[in-house]
Motif scaffolding. Structure first.
Motif, short mmCIF file in Angstrom:
data_model
loop_
_atom_site.label_atom_id
_atom_site.label_comp_id
_atom_site.label_asym_id
_atom_site.label_seq_id
_atom_site.Cartn_x
_atom_site.Cartn_y
_atom_site.Cartn_z
N ASN A 28 0.59 -148.45 -82.61
CA ASN A 28 1.68 -147.48 -82.73
C ASN A 28 1.31 -146.39 -83.75
O ASN A 28 1.87 -145.31 -83.75
CB ASN A 28 2.97 -148.19 -83.16
CG ASN A 28 4.17 -147.30 -83.05
OD1 ASN A 28 4.48 -146.81 -81.97
ND2 ASN A 28 4.86 -147.06 -84.16
N ASP B 141 8.41 -151.13 -81.01
CA ASP B 141 8.21 -149.68 -81.15
C ASP B 141 8.40 -149.00 -79.80
O ASP B 141 9.06 -147.97 -79.69
CB ASP B 141 6.79 -149.37 -81.65
CG ASP B 141 6.64 -149.57 -83.15
OD1 ASP B 141 7.52 -149.10 -83.90
OD2 ASP B 141 5.66 -150.19 -83.57
N ARG C 28 10.99 -140.45 -75.71
CA ARG C 28 9.84 -139.94 -76.47
C ARG C 28 8.55 -140.38 -75.79
O ARG C 28 7.47 -139.90 -76.14
CB ARG C 28 9.89 -140.45 -77.91
CG ARG C 28 10.90 -139.69 -78.77
CD ARG C 28 10.76 -140.06 -80.22
NE ARG C 28 11.39 -141.34 -80.52
CZ ARG C 28 10.91 -142.23 -81.38
NH1 ARG C 28 9.79 -141.98 -82.03
NH2 ARG C 28 11.54 -143.37 -81.60
N ARG C 29 8.64 -141.33 -74.88
CA ARG C 29 7.49 -141.76 -74.08
C ARG C 29 7.90 -141.75 -72.63
O ARG C 29 9.00 -142.19 -72.30
CB ARG C 29 7.08 -143.20 -74.42
CG ARG C 29 6.55 -143.40 -75.81
CD ARG C 29 5.04 -143.27 -75.85
NE ARG C 29 4.52 -143.59 -77.17
CZ ARG C 29 4.49 -142.75 -78.20
NH1 ARG C 29 4.97 -141.53 -78.06
NH2 ARG C 29 4.00 -143.12 -79.36
N GLN D 29 11.21 -146.02 -78.13
CA GLN D 29 10.60 -144.74 -77.74
C GLN D 29 10.91 -144.41 -76.28
O GLN D 29 11.16 -143.25 -75.94
CB GLN D 29 9.08 -144.78 -77.97
CG GLN D 29 8.70 -144.81 -79.45
CD GLN D 29 7.27 -145.32 -79.70
OE1 GLN D 29 6.55 -145.65 -78.76
NE2 GLN D 29 6.90 -145.38 -80.96
#
Ligand SMILES: Cc1cc2nc3c(=O)[nH]c(=O)nc-3n(C[C@H](O)[C@H](O)[C@H](O)COP(=O)(O)OP(=O)(O)OC[C@H]3O[C@@H](n4cnc5c(N)ncnc54)[C@H](O)[C@@H]3O)c2cc1C
Ligand code: FES
Ligand code: FES
Lengths: 158, 291
Positions: free
Chosen positions: B115, B32, B41-42, B36
């Motif tokens: 997650n 995950d 996204r992270r 990301q």
């Protein structure tokens, strides 16, 4: 700490190399070691073309940092054939025409080798499950499955 | 991806110390987290690999008959564990649904939980077994029911200094069975349009004395179908009863419309999967056809 040294074994050869912590194992194999047999399709775990074996387990090398491979033993498609010839699974794919453009083939081979290492006599369902994470846009899978069933029938996997 | 510092602690105290800083993320299987990070996204300043911590990579039997599974134990290890297959088969089945074999060889149980995807396949089974999440941080340890740790899609109650150390599956009473089923258009490599895990416990007269039903992909977090559970308690298993429980579960769900399915379709799937999982759990406990 921007760079670090990665020490690992790839296809039996000891490697020691400076890496960026952001490098994936896939980038390390292709760009640092020049082992371009391992392919990059989707780079997010969906296509399986980057499949390699790390410490006996198949995984998507696009979803592992090279930094995680410290002290690990890695096998890529380049590690399958020997001077004597193809690996049994490679031979079977050739005999059955289980490869067309070839882009998925290294990943399919690694998944198949992972399967046979664990289960020398898989049935069709187990074969299909083992390669479910390997997308092939050419063959329609039939010939890949037939080839892998033939490996089973020969009962001989190196 | 911005440059980050990569750490490999060897113990939980070292792990907690490393986690207690801004933008520090734990890395288990990365299935995950790495996508990301790639998609920005992270944002990570520190990435902490948890796989070298022995206490997080073991499965161990508890003295009271329960089972402790380290947060970093992989789906493959769980699916192949004799004790999990024998005592908690719905969990063994559900982790074997995650992605492909390549993904399962990396994906951890703790990653599936932390997650916090509403579709996480291992979570409904954990919830219906009444599993506990054992959390450790700078201020000490706390244990919560797995379902209490989700606050929204991708969000949990874990503080910046906290990590999930392990999951405890409690010892189950006699005459207990649980089954997880999900619906996906493809058998593998797909995300549940809806998933249901049903666990029931029967008494000596074949009456249902306990029921825990958990739903995936039909709300902002995995959720318990409490109205459905209520319809079952004190009753004797029958097809009619399970129809009623399915209908109740459909109203317990709060799905949305998205590309994988409409809210109405998801409610329908919940009622069907609820009925089916209850029937197959019952089959494990009682011989013969359901009345
Ligand atoms: C191709 C593909 C298919 C997939 N299919 C499915 C599927 O069918 N079903 C499904 O449920 N999932 C699926 N997934 C998602 C994923 O594989 C799972 O959720 C997996 O269990 C995540 O585990 P991980 O160890 O890889 O987590 P990681 O990516 O390492 O971590 C996930 C998150 O949890 C945090 N974290 C990890 N461990 C801890 C801990 N101990 N304490 C606190 N925080 C922690 C991380 O910081 C991160 O935010 C799929 C993923 C891919 C790439
Ligand atoms: S490139 Fe790794 S799975 Fe597609
Ligand atoms: S042979 Fe072309 S993708 Fe498989």
């Amino acid at each position: 700490m921007s760079k670090e040294i990665l020490a690992c074994t790839v296809n039996g050869d000891k490697q020691s190399s400076l890496i960026d912590p952001r490098d994936t194992l896939l980038e390390f194999l292709r760009d640092r070691l020049g082992l371009t047999g391992t392919k990059e399709g989707c780079s997010n775990g969906n296509c399986g073309s980057c499949t390699v074996i790390v410490d006996g387990q198949t995984l998507c090398s696009c979803l592992m940092f090279a930094a995680e491979a410290q002290e690990c033993e890695i096998t890529t498609v380049e590690g399958l054939a020997t001077v004597e010839g193809f690996h049994e699974v490679q031979d079977a794919l050739v005999r059955h025409g289980g490869t067309q453009c070839g882009f998925c083939t290294p990943g399919v081979l690694m998944s198949a080798v992972g399967l046979f290492n664990e289960n020398p006599n898989p049935n069709e369902d187990e074969i299909r499950l083992a390669i479910a994470g390997n997308i092939c846009r050419c063959t329609g899978y039939e010939k890949i499955v037939k080839a892998l069933q033939d490996v089973t029938a020969n009962g001989e996997v190196a | 991806m911005d440059l980050f510092n990569f750490q490999t602690p060897r113990s939980i105290p070292e792990l907690i110390a490393a986690k207690n800083s801004a933008n520090a993320w734990l890395l288990a299987g990365g299935t995950d987290l790495i996508p990301q990070l790639k998609e920005d996204r992270r944002k990570a300043e520190t990435i902490i690999d948890v796989k070298k911590i022995a206490a997080m990579t073991n499965i161990s039997a508890e003295q009271d008959g329960g089972l402790n599974i380290g947060a970093a134990v992989t789906a493959t290890t769980i699916a192949q564990s004799e004790i999990v297959c024998a005592s908690y088969p719905a969990l063994a089945y559900s982790v074997a649904l995650i992605g492909s074999r390549q993904v399962q060889n990396r994906a951890s149980l703790g990653g599936n939980v932390c997650n916090a995807a509403p579709s996480a396949d291992a979570v409904p089974a954990l919830m219906s077994y009444g599993a506990l999440a054992n959390i450790e941080g700078t201020k000490g340890k706390r244990s919560l029911m797995v379902e209490e740790i989700f606050t929204g899609p991708g969000r949990t109650v874990l503080e910046q200094d906290e990590v999930l150390a392990s999951i405890t599956l409690p010892a189950l009473p006699e005459n207990t069975a649980a089954v997880y089923q999900r619906f996906t258009p493809r058998r593998e490599m797909d995300i549940a349009v809806a998933g249901v895990s049903s666990r029931i416990t029967l008494d000596a007269n074949s009456k249902i004395v306990d029921a825990k039903i958990a739903l995936a992909s039909v709300g902002p977090t995995p959720l318990r179908a409490k109205a459905a559970e209520m319809t079952l308690i004190g009753e004797v298993p029958s097809l009619k009863l399970f129809e009623a429980a399915g209908a109740a579960a459909a109203s317990d769900a709060s799905p949305i419309d998205d590309t994988r399915g409409s809210a109405d379709y998801r409610r329908h799937l919940v009622s069907v999967l609820c009925r089916r999982t209850l029937a197959s759990a019952t089959k494990e406990l009682i011989q013969g056809d359901l009345p």
